[in-house]
Scaffold this active site. Structure first.
Site, PDB file in Angstrom:
ATOM      1  N   VAL A  65       6.889 -30.245   7.723  1.00  0.00           N
ATOM      2  CA  VAL A  65       8.130 -30.572   7.090  1.00  0.00           C
ATOM      3  C   VAL A  65       9.039 -29.918   8.033  1.00  0.00           C
ATOM      4  CG1 VAL A  65       7.590 -30.233   4.847  1.00  0.00           C
ATOM      5  CG2 VAL A  65       7.964 -28.477   5.946  1.00  0.00           C
ATOM      6  N   SER A  66      10.678 -30.455   7.956  1.00  0.00           N
ATOM      7  CA  SER A  66      11.538 -29.967   8.943  1.00  0.00           C
ATOM      8  C   SER A  66      11.872 -28.624   8.963  1.00  0.00           C
ATOM      9  CB  SER A  66      12.662 -31.059   8.826  1.00  0.00           C
ATOM     10  OG  SER A  66      12.352 -32.159   9.420  1.00  0.00           O
TER      11      SER A  66
END
Length: 200
Positions: A65-66
């Site tokens: 995920v970012s």
């Protein structure tokens, strides 16, 4: 598939040395129906890493995920991939979880994963969606993987690819190009000034 000259170059030897090894029975060389010698990446790995066993290749699941604020999304991604792997009957050797933007190709765990693939240590890489590995350039990464005997298995679960990440990445692209355009305009203005001043 490599011909004898290409194979010799990859392992840092001469073609005559490879032929001698064949005569001495030190290596076994596959041949086509027409009798042409050929080698594969597996042969290259065996020569460069004598202790390497093709059967020990790992199955790795990579989840990303970012941002730290998406830890719940990361947990959901891992859970979904566990179900996917169970459904496929895949025995997973290693789980890699990473927090980092999809446009950042210098992510620490991502680079370690690609290094392992290039060393021939990974047989199967499982990801939820193409952009979990990288936002752009997936085809090249897939090419590198296949060249080193690794298959990338994509669950293709769009729900595990948050839309807000796409927005953030697009904004990052716009920002980058805006800065470059500003730099070009500034350079153009300076250049015009120098040309005008030089003509006086």
């Amino acid at each position: 598939m490599y011909r004898i000259g290409e194979f010799a170059q990859r392992i840092g030897r001469s073609a005559s040395t490879v032929r001698r090894w064949e005569r001495e029975g030190r290596i076994t060389i596959a041949r086509t129906a027409s009798g042409q010698r050929y080698f594969t990446d597996a042969d290259v790995r065996k020569m460069l890493h004598p202790g390497f066993d093709e059967l020990t290749r790992k199955t790795i699941v990579y989840c990303r995920v970012s941002s730290p604020g998406q830890k719940d999304d990361l947990a959901s991604q891992v859970t979904a991939m566990e179900e996917f792997c169970r459904g496929r009957g895949l025995a997973v050797d290693e789980w890699v979880r990473e927090i980092g933007g999809g446009m950042n190709l210098k992510r620490k765990k991502f680079l370690a994963l690609m290094d392992a693939i290039e060393r021939g240590e990974v047989g199967t890489l499982v990801i939820a969606h193409k952009d979990r590995l990288a936002r752009f350039g997936f085809e090249y990464l897939e090419y590198v993987a296949e060249k080193n005997g690794c298959t990338i298995l994509i669950a293709n679960q769009e729900s595990l690819s948050p839309q807000e990440e796409m927005v953030q990445d697009l904004l990052a692209i716009v920002h980058t190009f805006s800065c470059r355009l500003y730099g070009l305009r500034k350079y153009e203005k300076t250049l015009k000034g120098e040309l005008t001043g030089g003509g006086r």
